[in-house]
Design a protein around this motif. Structure first.
Motif, mmCIF file in Angstrom:
data_model
loop_
_atom_site.group_PDB
_atom_site.id
_atom_site.type_symbol
_atom_site.label_atom_id
_atom_site.label_comp_id
_atom_site.label_asym_id
_atom_site.label_seq_id
_atom_site.Cartn_x
_atom_site.Cartn_y
_atom_site.Cartn_z
ATOM 1 N N LEU A 39 0.725 -1.206 0.027
ATOM 2 C CA LEU A 39 -0.267 0.144 -0.024
ATOM 3 C C LEU A 39 0.819 1.097 0.032
ATOM 4 O O LEU A 39 0.468 2.222 -0.636
ATOM 5 C CB LEU A 39 -0.907 -0.116 1.262
ATOM 6 C CG LEU A 39 -2.000 -0.885 0.854
ATOM 7 C CD1 LEU A 39 -2.948 -0.889 2.511
ATOM 8 C CD2 LEU A 39 -3.325 -0.504 -0.106
ATOM 9 N N ASP A 40 1.996 1.298 0.760
ATOM 10 C CA ASP A 40 2.806 2.360 0.764
ATOM 11 C C ASP A 40 3.337 2.849 -0.529
ATOM 12 O O ASP A 40 3.304 3.761 -1.070
ATOM 13 C CB ASP A 40 3.936 2.150 1.828
ATOM 14 C CG ASP A 40 3.313 2.252 3.279
ATOM 15 O OD1 ASP A 40 2.438 2.714 3.352
ATOM 16 O OD2 ASP A 40 4.100 1.571 4.148
ATOM 17 N N ASP A 41 3.789 1.502 -1.325
ATOM 18 C CA ASP A 41 4.453 1.877 -2.530
ATOM 19 C C ASP A 41 3.371 2.428 -3.647
ATOM 20 O O ASP A 41 3.633 3.218 -4.340
ATOM 21 C CB ASP A 41 5.073 0.551 -3.281
ATOM 22 C CG ASP A 41 6.156 0.056 -2.628
ATOM 23 O OD1 ASP A 41 6.850 0.929 -2.067
ATOM 24 O OD2 ASP A 41 6.663 -1.068 -2.519
ATOM 25 N N LEU A 90 -11.622 6.859 4.678
ATOM 26 C CA LEU A 90 -12.201 5.476 5.369
ATOM 27 C C LEU A 90 -10.958 4.626 5.364
ATOM 28 O O LEU A 90 -10.813 3.857 6.165
ATOM 29 C CB LEU A 90 -13.267 5.057 4.479
ATOM 30 C CG LEU A 90 -14.768 5.457 4.636
ATOM 31 C CD1 LEU A 90 -15.606 5.022 3.628
ATOM 32 C CD2 LEU A 90 -15.039 5.249 5.996
ATOM 33 N N ARG A 91 -10.033 4.724 4.096
ATOM 34 C CA ARG A 91 -8.902 3.772 4.276
ATOM 35 C C ARG A 91 -7.834 4.124 5.233
ATOM 36 O O ARG A 91 -6.998 3.375 5.593
ATOM 37 C CB ARG A 91 -8.140 3.829 2.934
ATOM 38 C CG ARG A 91 -7.547 5.087 2.204
ATOM 39 C CD ARG A 91 -6.762 4.910 1.109
ATOM 40 N NE ARG A 91 -5.468 5.144 1.512
ATOM 41 C CZ ARG A 91 -4.421 5.107 0.563
ATOM 42 N NH1 ARG A 91 -4.726 4.878 -0.685
ATOM 43 N NH2 ARG A 91 -3.254 5.125 1.076
ATOM 44 N N GLN A 92 -7.975 5.439 5.704
ATOM 45 C CA GLN A 92 -7.372 5.711 6.620
ATOM 46 C C GLN A 92 -7.761 5.740 8.191
ATOM 47 O O GLN A 92 -7.064 5.963 9.365
ATOM 48 C CB GLN A 92 -6.933 7.175 6.746
ATOM 49 C CG GLN A 92 -5.955 7.500 5.593
ATOM 50 C CD GLN A 92 -5.818 9.235 5.330
ATOM 51 O OE1 GLN A 92 -6.506 10.228 6.122
ATOM 52 N NE2 GLN A 92 -5.063 9.675 4.505
ATOM 53 N N GLU A 145 -7.871 -4.641 -1.531
ATOM 54 C CA GLU A 145 -7.485 -6.120 -0.776
ATOM 55 C C GLU A 145 -6.216 -6.329 0.051
ATOM 56 O O GLU A 145 -6.398 -6.997 0.877
ATOM 57 C CB GLU A 145 -7.290 -7.009 -1.967
ATOM 58 C CG GLU A 145 -8.691 -7.505 -2.863
ATOM 59 C CD GLU A 145 -8.489 -8.164 -3.923
ATOM 60 O OE1 GLU A 145 -7.603 -8.697 -4.392
ATOM 61 O OE2 GLU A 145 -9.542 -8.460 -4.882
ATOM 62 N N GLU A 146 -5.252 -5.466 -0.529
ATOM 63 C CA GLU A 146 -4.120 -5.382 0.330
ATOM 64 C C GLU A 146 -4.337 -4.726 1.397
ATOM 65 O O GLU A 146 -3.703 -4.960 2.654
ATOM 66 C CB GLU A 146 -3.077 -4.751 -0.310
ATOM 67 C CG GLU A 146 -2.559 -5.640 -1.558
ATOM 68 C CD GLU A 146 -1.791 -6.827 -1.315
ATOM 69 O OE1 GLU A 146 -1.142 -6.836 -0.159
ATOM 70 O OE2 GLU A 146 -1.984 -7.524 -1.980
ATOM 71 N N LEU A 147 -5.209 -3.510 1.490
ATOM 72 C CA LEU A 147 -5.605 -2.962 2.850
ATOM 73 C C LEU A 147 -6.224 -3.827 3.827
ATOM 74 O O LEU A 147 -6.215 -3.843 5.107
ATOM 75 C CB LEU A 147 -6.315 -1.620 2.429
ATOM 76 C CG LEU A 147 -6.421 -0.499 3.573
ATOM 77 C CD1 LEU A 147 -5.408 -0.008 4.135
ATOM 78 C CD2 LEU A 147 -7.391 0.290 3.264
ATOM 79 N N GLU A 148 -7.102 -4.869 3.362
ATOM 80 C CA GLU A 148 -7.772 -5.703 4.334
ATOM 81 C C GLU A 148 -7.053 -6.887 4.982
ATOM 82 O O GLU A 148 -7.276 -6.867 6.204
ATOM 83 C CB GLU A 148 -8.769 -6.545 3.359
ATOM 84 C CG GLU A 148 -10.174 -5.869 2.966
ATOM 85 C CD GLU A 148 -11.064 -6.682 2.348
ATOM 86 O OE1 GLU A 148 -12.213 -6.761 2.938
ATOM 87 O OE2 GLU A 148 -10.747 -7.120 1.173
ATOM 88 N N LYS A 149 -5.780 -7.017 4.200
ATOM 89 C CA LYS A 149 -5.031 -7.925 4.991
ATOM 90 C C LYS A 149 -4.494 -7.234 6.166
ATOM 91 O O LYS A 149 -4.087 -7.809 7.304
ATOM 92 C CB LYS A 149 -4.028 -8.302 3.971
ATOM 93 C CG LYS A 149 -4.546 -9.250 2.719
ATOM 94 C CD LYS A 149 -3.345 -9.635 2.084
ATOM 95 C CE LYS A 149 -4.027 -10.445 0.717
ATOM 96 N NZ LYS A 149 -2.907 -10.654 -0.193
ATOM 97 N N THR A 150 -3.856 -6.011 6.126
ATOM 98 C CA THR A 150 -3.251 -5.446 7.168
ATOM 99 C C THR A 150 -4.022 -4.570 7.966
ATOM 100 O O THR A 150 -3.875 -4.351 9.372
ATOM 101 C CB THR A 150 -2.078 -4.294 6.544
ATOM 102 O OG1 THR A 150 -2.980 -3.057 5.714
ATOM 103 C CG2 THR A 150 -1.102 -5.104 5.547
ATOM 104 N N PHE A 151 -5.373 -4.372 7.692
ATOM 105 C CA PHE A 151 -6.280 -3.683 8.469
ATOM 106 C C PHE A 151 -7.567 -4.182 8.408
ATOM 107 O O PHE A 151 -8.686 -3.665 7.473
ATOM 108 C CB PHE A 151 -6.188 -2.031 8.158
ATOM 109 C CG PHE A 151 -7.291 -1.259 9.020
ATOM 110 C CD1 PHE A 151 -7.315 -1.507 10.394
ATOM 111 C CD2 PHE A 151 -7.564 -0.063 8.190
ATOM 112 C CE1 PHE A 151 -8.174 -0.786 10.962
ATOM 113 C CE2 PHE A 151 -8.604 0.715 9.372
ATOM 114 C CZ PHE A 151 -8.770 0.379 10.509
ATOM 115 N N PRO A 152 -7.900 -5.396 8.954
ATOM 116 C CA PRO A 152 -9.374 -5.932 8.671
ATOM 117 C C PRO A 152 -10.362 -5.457 9.007
ATOM 118 O O PRO A 152 -11.680 -5.511 8.511
ATOM 119 C CB PRO A 152 -8.976 -7.416 9.607
ATOM 120 C CG PRO A 152 -7.606 -7.482 9.865
ATOM 121 C CD PRO A 152 -7.254 -6.074 10.016
ATOM 122 N N ALA A 153 -10.216 -4.398 10.035
ATOM 123 C CA ALA A 153 -11.442 -3.572 10.424
ATOM 124 C C ALA A 153 -12.017 -2.615 9.320
ATOM 125 O O ALA A 153 -13.010 -1.934 9.480
ATOM 126 C CB ALA A 153 -11.079 -2.832 11.459
#
Length: 624
Positions: A94-96, A559-561, A590-598
């Motif tokens: 996500l950072d990249d 929301l993603r934050q 999808e990558e965001l869900e892996k690191t931040f399930p909420a």
């Protein structure tokens, strides 16, 4: 020590200027021919441009300047090559992904701030006329937001700046090393007023007289039978109170790991500055030259490029010659050549007055009356050579009659054939256009590398390019990816406005801009059409649909934050639901869900709010 360094730089400059003199004569000849002074040539032994004198008084020497419209057309077409550049990443991190978006946005903001299309136009003009131009990418610490204002003065955040340099200002160590990065050293010479030298480097120097290039009028260069004219010639203008500042850049070596920069006042032989190369602007965090070279046509194995004018000059000479010989023939045919018997008439009177209509002519008794010599027909070879020369202008320059005069050749009437001819013109310019694209890409990389070096504090940047999307992010040197920059558009010459209009017409006819349910053009499609036609977001940026789409995009960012957002009754809920759902289907989500399930719960809750408000609105409508 400083005196020895100053003398070293001055000696290097003098040696390089002497070696480069033949090239400068070619550039001056190019400028003379472009400006209409076409009866001149270069004296490489005398190191000057000299005028070619008339052989006879009656000789026609008009100038039929085909070079100027050809170069103006090439500049007009190539100045439209403004490639789009973006940061691309194959990473799913996500950072990249976020940094790639930030890098692209930073790049767009730089281009807008510097009015980059104008800079490209300046560089194209120089490279088309002289064969080469240079972008000098520097860091200007006086630009940017004000950080604080203390007793010692104002301190700004600093911004990149770009200066267009002519080849007259750049002196490489070797004329036969093609790449800028392979040169061991480069000198940038530029005249400065002595007051500016004191203000910039804090050193007082003596004023001197400096030779600068300028345009001057040269009399009696062109003309013909009974008339003369002037033409602009490239000469030198002397200015007082100046000195030439030499910036000597030396690439990193074992002796100087960070390279070396020496700045010297040439005529005073005074060292103004000594230090390392100031910019970390190359790959792998290395220091290098702040120059990017752009050529019209590359000269293999040579540092400087070739201008099309160099190839057109011999054709232009022949074209002027054949046109003037035709004019001389017409003069003979129109004025006539009197033939008289020896002693039959007063020759002085005949030579002075000629044989005008109605004027009596007295000739000796028993002599033949004066008559005009029969004029033979104009040889066909004159006209055929004229046609061949006009064809040579087209084949050498890549500019046909269609591009130059906006009219079709007389022997072509088919629309398909005209389209093929226009495509051929674009193909001939493709090589020069590709040189521009490569230069602009390297300029963009150096911009971001300078921000990596100097953007030490966080800055605010609007992430979206749309005026409606006011979402802003904080960024610093760590968010930039200069090595990930790529060209995101094809050759812009092949993507002219007329071609885009035809493409829009075809896509509209296929129904690709219409809503499948209503058959009408959607607001988003209208915005895309206007963008394709270079009309920006005209008449679209205040429509409720687009305003709601932009707001939904900003909500996605929040929301993603992890920041909860509330749906409002005034929202267009269907648009908001569509935008949120589209984002949830992306790989980034999808990558965001892996690191931040909420995050999934936040989005689902927000979409549910929109759905509930939409149901309430539907119930009210039904009850009414």
């Amino acid at each position: 020590m400083s005196e020895n360094l100053a003398k070293f730089v001055c000696r290097e400059f003098s040696d390089r200027a002497q070696k480069r003199n033949p090239l400068e004569l070619k550039w001056s000849l190019n400028l003379n021919f472009l400006n209409g002074n076409q009866y001149c040539d270069a004296d490489y032994n005398g190191k000057k441009i000299f005028s070619i004198e008339k052989l006879y008084d009656y000789q026609e020497r008009a100038v039929y300047n085909n070079i100027a419209p050809i170069i103006e057309t090439r500049i007009a077409k190539l100045s439209g090559v403004i490639p789009k550049i973006g940061a691309m990443t194959d990473s799913t991190d996500l950072d990249d992904i976020s940094n790639a978006k930030i890098s692209t946005a930073v790049l767009k903001s730089i281009q807008k701030r510097l009015n980059f299309p104008e800079l490209i136009g300046q560089a194209v003009s120089l490279s088309e006329i002289l064969g080469t131009s240079f972008y000098k990418i520097v860091w200007n610490k006086e630009h940017g937001d004000l950080l604080f204002n203390g007793e010692s003065g104002a301190v700004n955040a600093g911004e990149t700046d770009t200066i267009i340099c002519s080849p007259y200002e750049i002196y490489p160590e070797s004329l036969y090393t093609e790449l800028v990065s392979q040169q061991r050293s480069i000198i940038h010479a530029h005249p400065y007023h002595v007051d500016e030298i004191k203000e910039k480097w804090g050193v007082e120097v003596e004023p001197h007289r400096v030779n600068l290039f300028s345009l001057t009028n040269v009399s009696n260069i062109t003309g013909g039978l009974g008339w003369t004219s002037t033409a602009e010639s490239v000469g030198q203008e002397i200015k007082d109170g100046y000195d030439i500042v030499l910036e000597y850049y030396e690439k990193p070596t074992k002796k100087y790991p960070d390279g070396r920069l020496l700045i010297v006042a040439y005529y005073n032989e005074v060292l103004l500055y000594e230090g390392v190369l100031p910019y970390i602007n190359q790959k792998y965090q290395k220091r290098g030259y702040p120059f990017v070279k752009q050529v019209a046509i590359a000269r293999p194995g040579c540092f400087f490029g070739i201008s099309v004018i160099e190839r057109l000059i011999p054709v232009q000479r022949d074209y002027n010659a054949i046109q003037n010989r035709i004019n001389e023939y017409l003069n003979r045919a129109a004025l006539g050549i009197p033939v008289v018997e020896d002693g039959s008439v007063d020759v002085d009177s005949l030579e002075y007055y000629g044989m005008p209509p109605g004027m009596p002519i007295v000739y000796g008794r028993g002599s033949e009356p004066p008559r005009f010599l029969d004029t033979p027909a104009l040889p066909y070879s004159f006209l055929s050579k004229q046609d061949r020369l006009e064809e040579a202008f087209i084949s050498i320059s890549g500019i046909s009659e269609l591009s130059q005069y906006s009219r079709a050749p007389s022997n072509i009437t088919s629309g398909t054939a005209l389209g093929i001819l226009a495509q051929q013109d674009d193909n001939r310019l493709a090589l020069s256009a590709e040189n521009i694209r490569n230069a602009v890409l390297e300029v963009a990389k150096q911009w971001l590398r300078l921000y990596q070096q100097f953007a030490l504090f966080e800055r605010m940047l609007k992430l979206g390019g749309d005026e409606l999307d006011n979402a802003a992010v904080r960024w610093s040197q760590h968010n930039l990816l200069p090595e990930s920059l790529e060209l995101t558009t094809r050759n812009e010459i092949e993507n002219s406005l007329s071609i885009r209009r035809e493409l829009v017409r075809e896509l509209y006819g296929m129904g690709l801009f219409s809503d499948p349910k209503t058959g009408k053009i959607t607001p988003g499609s209208k915005s895309k059409i206007l963008s394709l036609l270079n009309m920006g977001d005209w008449e679209s940026n205040t429509e409720p649909e687009l305003l709601n789409s932009a707001k939904a995009t900003r909500e996605n960012l929040k929301l993603r934050q992890g920041i909860a957002c509330s749906a409002k009754p005034r929202d267009h809920h269907e648009i908001h639901i569509e935008e949120h759902t589209k984002y949830m289907l992306t790989g980034e989500y999808e990558e965001l869900e892996k690191t931040f399930p909420a995050i999934d719960e936040l989005f689902e809750q927000h979409i549910t709010e929109h759905e509930n408000l939409l149901k309430k609105a539907d119930c009210k409508t039904t009850s009414i």
